[in-house]
Design a protein around this motif. Sequence first.
Motif, PDB file in Angstrom:
ATOM      1  N   ARG A 158       0.809  -1.223   0.000  1.00 36.30           N
ATOM      2  CA  ARG A 158       0.000   0.000   0.000  1.00 36.30           C
ATOM      3  C   ARG A 158       0.843   1.275   0.000  1.00 36.30           C
ATOM      4  O   ARG A 158       0.337   2.344  -0.322  1.00 36.30           O
ATOM      5  N   THR A 159       2.121   1.164   0.360  1.00 33.58           N
ATOM      6  CA  THR A 159       2.915   2.388   0.568  1.00 33.58           C
ATOM      7  C   THR A 159       4.197   2.437  -0.248  1.00 33.58           C
ATOM      8  O   THR A 159       4.979   3.391  -0.110  1.00 33.58           O
ATOM      9  N   LEU A 160       4.449   1.459  -1.081  1.00 35.17           N
ATOM     10  CA  LEU A 160       5.698   1.387  -1.845  1.00 35.17           C
ATOM     11  C   LEU A 160       5.811   2.523  -2.862  1.00 35.17           C
ATOM     12  O   LEU A 160       4.908   2.760  -3.656  1.00 35.17           O
ATOM     13  N   ILE A 161       6.949   3.252  -2.804  1.00 33.64           N
ATOM     14  CA  ILE A 161       7.319   4.217  -3.850  1.00 33.64           C
ATOM     15  C   ILE A 161       8.752   3.862  -4.233  1.00 33.64           C
ATOM     16  O   ILE A 161       9.722   4.444  -3.750  1.00 33.64           O
ATOM     17  N   GLU A 162       8.897   2.866  -5.092  1.00 35.25           N
ATOM     18  CA  GLU A 162      10.197   2.243  -5.317  1.00 35.25           C
ATOM     19  C   GLU A 162      11.218   3.198  -5.916  1.00 35.25           C
ATOM     20  O   GLU A 162      12.405   3.132  -5.601  1.00 35.25           O
TER      21      GLU A 162
END
Length: 365
Positions: A158-162
């Motif tokens: 839900r929070t991944l900003i790779e």
Amino acid sequence: MKLGFFTMPIHPLDKDWRQSLREDREAFLLADELGFTEAYVGEHVTDKAENITSSIAFIAWLAAATKQIKLGTGTINMPNTHPAAVAASVAMLDHMLDGRFIFGISPGGLLSDAEVFGNLDADRNAMFLEAINQVLDIWAGKPPYDLQGKYWNVSVKRTLIEDIGQGIVARPLQAPHPPIVVTAVAPFSIGVTEAAARGWDPISANFLMPAWVKSHWPKYVEGCERANRAVDTANWRVAKSVFVAKDATTAKAYATSSDSPYVYYYHQLFTKLKRSGRLELFKTRRDQPDAEVTLESICDKLVIYGTPESVADQVLAFQHETGTFGTLLYAGKDWKDRELGRQSMILMAEKVLPRINAAAAGSSA
């Protein structure tokens, strides 16, 4: 034989915590100076005597001050910490040590720790297995991870900003991960077999009778053979309580008197294991009655002390009884007398170890 260091320090309850921590740190720095190859530190959260609460934090305190010695957790009690926290902290520590880290793990043995973390009545072996599997999966995998377990879930879906690095758990410097060791505290340990089959190595605890230490090697061989892994005695580490002095009188007094740090150490363990119904570790045979197990009999069997010549002979006799092992881990105790505590480690490295290896070389020849 190589020489290492292992301590789950047990200090007097009234000793200033700052002093005991400084002395524990000094022992590791001395081990590094003396050429000890590796050193491990235990951790307990709910014990005033065994008062290092985080092996990771303690090793971080040593990282920049040590030069060559490998440092290991002895052990991280896996059920008491979230696997993602372990994975991230160990990865950072491995980088801080420039790859000089050894990852020691266990289910944890202190029952008050288990109670305070809410897993006293849980299957801590199952928790241990799930935790280490998730740590290894985190390091081997990529975000968002999505690991679903009975005890823990790991995901950053839900929070991944790779592209900016958010949601990524760090990997250790050593690939695919640091060496893994497990401390074996049970006779004929099944855990040793399972560890060996996974490529991990055992440490036989210093509070086991020689017969139970001996029982670990066949279990290790069994695991290695199951995994088609080469069997090498160099991978077996055995911890032992040793005190070395320049003269026999001093050695006996410091190791056996009623106020000895060695006697105090085993009094603590004897009390805990008796209360929890685990006296078998201190028995010389499995059918031995509990009443025959006394503090005196424990210290007599488990503490090696004397002059360098005498200690070398006793270590060789111990190894003859247990079988050949690669590293003797000198078990750290409270420095009731700082100078005698330091001197014992110095004599062990400079006088005892060379005698042991010279005798072994002569025997091979």
